[in-house]
Design a protein around this motif. Structure first.
Motif, PDB file in Angstrom:
ATOM      1  N   ASN A 266       0.847  -1.197   0.000  1.00 45.79           N
ATOM      2  CA  ASN A 266       0.000   0.000   0.000  1.00 45.79           C
ATOM      3  C   ASN A 266       0.880   1.244   0.000  1.00 45.79           C
ATOM      4  OD1 ASN A 266      -2.588  -1.284   0.136  1.00 45.79           O
ATOM      5  ND2 ASN A 266      -2.108  -1.832   2.264  1.00 45.79           N
ATOM      6  N   PRO A 267       1.120   1.810  -1.184  1.00 46.26           N
ATOM      7  CA  PRO A 267       1.980   2.996  -1.235  1.00 46.26           C
ATOM      8  C   PRO A 267       1.296   4.218  -0.633  1.00 46.26           C
ATOM      9  CG  PRO A 267       0.999   2.593  -3.386  1.00 46.26           C
ATOM     10  CD  PRO A 267       0.618   1.431  -2.517  1.00 46.26           C
ATOM     11  N   ARG A 268       2.091   5.079  -0.061  1.00 49.02           N
ATOM     12  CA  ARG A 268       1.594   6.361   0.429  1.00 49.02           C
ATOM     13  C   ARG A 268       1.713   7.376  -0.696  1.00 49.02           C
ATOM     14  NH1 ARG A 268       4.794   3.890   3.916  1.00 49.02           N
ATOM     15  NH2 ARG A 268       6.616   5.003   3.091  1.00 49.02           N
ATOM     16  N   PHE A 269       0.659   8.138  -0.923  1.00 45.55           N
ATOM     17  CA  PHE A 269       0.677   9.149  -1.978  1.00 45.55           C
ATOM     18  C   PHE A 269       0.875  10.537  -1.368  1.00 45.55           C
ATOM     19  CE2 PHE A 269      -1.535   5.583  -3.932  1.00 45.55           C
ATOM     20  CZ  PHE A 269      -0.879   5.501  -5.147  1.00 45.55           C
ATOM     21  N   ALA A 270       1.734  11.316  -2.000  1.00 45.76           N
ATOM     22  CA  ALA A 270       2.134  12.611  -1.452  1.00 45.76           C
ATOM     23  C   ALA A 270       0.996  13.626  -1.518  1.00 45.76           C
ATOM     24  CB  ALA A 270       3.349  13.130  -2.204  1.00 45.76           C
ATOM     25  N   GLN A 271       0.661  14.195  -0.376  1.00 45.00           N
ATOM     26  CA  GLN A 271      -0.294  15.299  -0.326  1.00 45.00           C
ATOM     27  C   GLN A 271       0.420  16.638  -0.495  1.00 45.00           C
ATOM     28  OE1 GLN A 271      -3.631  14.541  -0.203  1.00 45.00           O
ATOM     29  NE2 GLN A 271      -2.749  12.476  -0.402  1.00 45.00           N
ATOM     30  N   SER A 272       1.717  16.632  -0.219  1.00 46.12           N
ATOM     31  CA  SER A 272       2.546  17.820  -0.441  1.00 46.12           C
ATOM     32  C   SER A 272       3.930  17.359  -0.864  1.00 46.12           C
ATOM     33  CB  SER A 272       2.636  18.656   0.845  1.00 46.12           C
ATOM     34  OG  SER A 272       3.231  17.902   1.886  1.00 46.12           O
ATOM     35  N   LEU A 273       4.646  18.222  -1.570  1.00 47.79           N
ATOM     36  CA  LEU A 273       5.984  17.874  -2.024  1.00 47.79           C
ATOM     37  C   LEU A 273       6.979  18.004  -0.875  1.00 47.79           C
ATOM     38  CD1 LEU A 273       6.138  19.658  -5.501  1.00 47.79           C
ATOM     39  CD2 LEU A 273       6.048  17.199  -5.076  1.00 47.79           C
ATOM     40  N   GLY A 274       7.829  16.995  -0.727  1.00 47.77           N
ATOM     41  CA  GLY A 274       8.876  17.070   0.270  1.00 47.77           C
ATOM     42  C   GLY A 274      10.083  17.815  -0.274  1.00 47.77           C
ATOM     43  N   LYS A 275      11.151  17.775   0.478  1.00 45.04           N
ATOM     44  CA  LYS A 275      12.376  18.464   0.086  1.00 45.04           C
ATOM     45  C   LYS A 275      13.139  17.680  -0.976  1.00 45.04           C
ATOM     46  CE  LYS A 275      16.567  20.461   2.173  1.00 45.04           C
ATOM     47  NZ  LYS A 275      17.329  20.631   3.436  1.00 45.04           N
ATOM     48  N   TYR A 276      12.963  16.346  -0.975  1.00 41.15           N
ATOM     49  CA  TYR A 276      13.750  15.496  -1.869  1.00 41.15           C
ATOM     50  C   TYR A 276      12.853  14.705  -2.819  1.00 41.15           C
ATOM     51  CZ  TYR A 276      17.458  16.592   1.428  1.00 41.15           C
ATOM     52  OH  TYR A 276      18.355  17.261   2.210  1.00 41.15           O
ATOM     53  N   LEU A 277      13.414  14.391  -3.978  1.00 43.34           N
ATOM     54  CA  LEU A 277      12.724  13.595  -4.992  1.00 43.34           C
ATOM     55  C   LEU A 277      13.610  12.395  -5.330  1.00 43.34           C
ATOM     56  CD1 LEU A 277      10.123  13.835  -6.868  1.00 43.34           C
ATOM     57  CD2 LEU A 277      11.750  14.477  -8.658  1.00 43.34           C
ATOM     58  N   TRP A 296       9.913  -0.276   1.755  1.00 42.96           N
ATOM     59  CA  TRP A 296      11.345  -0.314   2.019  1.00 42.96           C
ATOM     60  C   TRP A 296      11.862   1.023   2.563  1.00 42.96           C
ATOM     61  CZ3 TRP A 296      12.438  -2.633  -3.491  1.00 42.96           C
ATOM     62  CH2 TRP A 296      12.063  -3.980  -3.516  1.00 42.96           C
ATOM     63  N   PHE A 297      11.230   2.123   2.142  1.00 40.84           N
ATOM     64  CA  PHE A 297      11.673   3.463   2.549  1.00 40.84           C
ATOM     65  C   PHE A 297      10.447   4.309   2.912  1.00 40.84           C
ATOM     66  CE2 PHE A 297      14.881   1.854  -0.331  1.00 40.84           C
ATOM     67  CZ  PHE A 297      16.059   2.162   0.314  1.00 40.84           C
ATOM     68  N   PRO A 298      10.576   5.204   3.889  1.00 41.76           N
ATOM     69  CA  PRO A 298       9.453   6.092   4.255  1.00 41.76           C
ATOM     70  C   PRO A 298       9.321   7.255   3.275  1.00 41.76           C
ATOM     71  CG  PRO A 298      11.318   6.475   5.706  1.00 41.76           C
ATOM     72  CD  PRO A 298      11.723   5.330   4.817  1.00 41.76           C
ATOM     73  N   VAL A 299       9.032   6.909   2.013  1.00 37.56           N
ATOM     74  CA  VAL A 299       8.849   7.919   0.967  1.00 37.56           C
ATOM     75  C   VAL A 299       7.414   7.837   0.461  1.00 37.56           C
ATOM     76  CG1 VAL A 299      11.274   7.923   0.290  1.00 37.56           C
ATOM     77  CG2 VAL A 299       9.696   6.315  -0.820  1.00 37.56           C
ATOM     78  N   GLU A 300       6.976   8.883  -0.226  1.00 33.44           N
ATOM     79  CA  GLU A 300       5.611   8.941  -0.749  1.00 33.44           C
ATOM     80  C   GLU A 300       5.643   9.076  -2.266  1.00 33.44           C
ATOM     81  OE1 GLU A 300       4.119  12.314   1.408  1.00 33.44           O
ATOM     82  OE2 GLU A 300       3.369  11.063   3.037  1.00 33.44           O
ATOM     83  N   LYS A 301       4.718   8.382  -2.920  1.00 29.41           N
ATOM     84  CA  LYS A 301       4.629   8.361  -4.370  1.00 29.41           C
ATOM     85  C   LYS A 301       3.931   9.628  -4.871  1.00 29.41           C
ATOM     86  CE  LYS A 301       4.107   4.298  -7.364  1.00 29.41           C
ATOM     87  NZ  LYS A 301       3.779   4.907  -8.646  1.00 29.41           N
ATOM     88  N   LEU A 302       4.430  10.194  -5.964  1.00 26.90           N
ATOM     89  CA  LEU A 302       3.793  11.406  -6.500  1.00 26.90           C
ATOM     90  C   LEU A 302       2.425  11.099  -7.090  1.00 26.90           C
ATOM     91  CD1 LEU A 302       6.510  13.627  -8.192  1.00 26.90           C
ATOM     92  CD2 LEU A 302       5.706  13.585  -5.841  1.00 26.90           C
ATOM     93  N   SER A 303       2.338   9.975  -7.818  1.00 29.42           N
ATOM     94  CA  SER A 303       1.049   9.565  -8.376  1.00 29.42           C
ATOM     95  C   SER A 303       1.132   8.087  -8.708  1.00 29.42           C
ATOM     96  CB  SER A 303       0.692  10.379  -9.630  1.00 29.42           C
ATOM     97  OG  SER A 303       1.486   9.983 -10.734  1.00 29.42           O
ATOM     98  N   ARG A 304       0.005   7.520  -9.079  1.00 27.27           N
ATOM     99  CA  ARG A 304      -0.058   6.077  -9.301  1.00 27.27           C
ATOM    100  C   ARG A 304       0.892   5.635 -10.415  1.00 27.27           C
ATOM    101  NH1 ARG A 304      -3.437   2.833  -7.127  1.00 27.27           N
ATOM    102  NH2 ARG A 304      -4.696   4.594  -6.420  1.00 27.27           N
ATOM    103  N   ASN A 305       1.066   6.449 -11.441  1.00 26.29           N
ATOM    104  CA  ASN A 305       1.843   6.033 -12.606  1.00 26.29           C
ATOM    105  C   ASN A 305       3.146   6.792 -12.801  1.00 26.29           C
ATOM    106  OD1 ASN A 305      -0.127   4.091 -13.543  1.00 26.29           O
ATOM    107  ND2 ASN A 305      -1.402   5.832 -14.149  1.00 26.29           N
ATOM    108  N   SER A 306       3.502   7.685 -11.894  1.00 23.20           N
ATOM    109  CA  SER A 306       4.731   8.466 -12.076  1.00 23.20           C
ATOM    110  C   SER A 306       5.991   7.704 -11.677  1.00 23.20           C
ATOM    111  CB  SER A 306       4.664   9.766 -11.269  1.00 23.20           C
ATOM    112  OG  SER A 306       3.745  10.660 -11.829  1.00 23.20           O
TER     113      SER A 306
END
Length: 396
Positions: A266-277, A296-306
């Motif tokens: 279950n990926p987390r989707f970004a509600q706001s942009l973080g400092k890193y991409l 594996w990492f506490p990062v958030e996906k920009l969108s389902r297909n990005s």
């Protein structure tokens, strides 16, 4: 045919010469096979990056250009060797013999089979001068050879990926030999079958075609996907995907998952942009590790297909490129001229209507500089990000 002693003596004193100039002067040296000399000079130059270990052996002889281009690199051959330990192995598509040599460093006995007699003679010579006495060379059709010999522990096959018209192909049924046609013979004569495939192959389709695939190894070198290995064994469950990016120094971290694990993540989707991409490396992108990265990492996906990810904290061990986001901007020529007056940057497009060259042309930008424009989608909205690269390769 191996070169004469006269040719070898000439080569010994001209290893760093200009091969083209020597070919133009071939009339001055009638007893020297100048084509062979040029072939060795060009092979040694290619080996600096592709097979550096062979340069330490002055007696090693390189095959023609086409065979060199079709051969595995040292990095990927070493990786294949790491999959084999104390086994009897048959390489049905011997070619230049790079895979055989590095596999033979781990295996007990290796059979090299090749249809081209000139390549067989060259391989026999090279295995000898390299001190690999556990490789037996056989000249002939590998399928016929296999039919007339007892089974081995491991069969390796790297079908030729050019059709009769010389066009590149990737599907198993279009390669030579057609391993789908001989699948039962390959299975009955080995405990493990390793099929090397094009990096362009559809992995799911390949799994379905081969059947009984235990592992799929997606092998990248320095961030570029080089080959896909299907490891087949009888009576296995769901295949495990292994994604590895081998760095220039030979190190590489393997990320493993199954299709079920990817689908259930279950990926987390970004509600706001973080400092890193974050942009995953080529092996993960090819292997399809799009959702599980968020486990594996506490990062958030920009969108389902990005397949780009963001965070406020820096995770320096992320496997891929890392950028620092400086700002967002509208991807219009007017805005770009104002924001990037020097008119130069690198462009990356992910899940964006235009390709990078098309966007570069539309925005009237030149390649170069330290800044990146990453064109992608955040949610359903196209977005442009001005970034600077923090790191190009993963730290292992």
């Amino acid at each position: 045919m191996l070169p004469s002693s006269t040719t070898l003596e000439f080569l010994s004193s001209h290893r760093d010469a200009d091969s083209l100039q020597l070919l133009l002067q071939k009339g001055r040296y009638p007893d020297v096979d100048m084509n062979m000399v040029a072939q060795q000079i060009e092979g040694r130059r290619q080996a600096i990056h592709k097979w550096p270990s062979f340069l330490a052996c002055d007696e090693y002889l390189f095959p023609p250009k086409l065979n060199r281009e079709q051969s595995s690199s040292e990095a990927t051959a070493r990786y294949k060797g790491s999959l084999i330990s104390d086994k009897t192995v048959a390489d049905l598509t011997g070619g230049m013999g790079v895979d055989c040599y590095f596999v033979a460093r781990q295996a007990r006995e290796v059979h090299y089979i090749e249809l081209n007699p000139d390549l067989v003679e060259l391989a026999q010579h090279n295995f000898s001068v390299l001190g690999k006495n556990n490789i037996q060379c056989h000249c002939g059709d590998s399928i016929q050879w296999l039919s007339n010999h007892p089974s081995v522990d491991v069969i390796i096959v790297d079908p030729a990926r050019r059709n009769e018209h010389g066009k590149k192909v990737s599907a198993f049924e279009d390669c030579i030999p057609n391993i789908l046609e001989h699948r039962e013979l390959l299975r009955s004569h080995s405990r493990t079958l390793i099929v090397k495939a094009s990096p362009m192959i559809d992995i799911n389709h390949g799994i379905n075609q081969l059947g009984e695939v235990e592992e799929v190894h997606v092998v990248a070198v320095g961030g570029e996907c080089k080959e896909v290995l299907f490891v087949c064994r009888q009576g296995v469950g769901e295949p495990q995907i292994h994604c590895v990016n081998i760095m220039s120094e030979g190190s590489g971290q393997v990320w493993k998952f199954t299709r079920t694990q990817e689908q259930e993540a279950n990926p987390r989707f970004a509600q706001s942009l973080g400092k890193y991409l974050y942009e995953p490396d080529a092996s993960l992108m090819k292997g399809g590790a799009y959702r599980i990265i968020c486990q594996w990492f506490p990062v958030e996906k920009l969108s389902r297909n990005s397949h780009l990810y963001t965070s406020d904290s820096l995770y320096d061990n992320f496997p891929g490129r890392i950028f620092q986001i400086e700002r967002t901007l509208s991807l219009s020529p007017k805005t770009i001229k104002k924001e990037l007056p020097e008119g130069r940057c690198h462009i990356v497009c992910r899940n964006y209507p235009l390709s990078a060259p098309e966007l570069q042309k539309n925005l009237r930008l030149k390649e170069g500089g330290e800044q990146f424009i990453i064109a992608t989608s955040w949610g359903e909205k196209p977005i442009g990000l001005v970034c600077r690269q923090v790191r190009n390769t993963p730290v292992h």
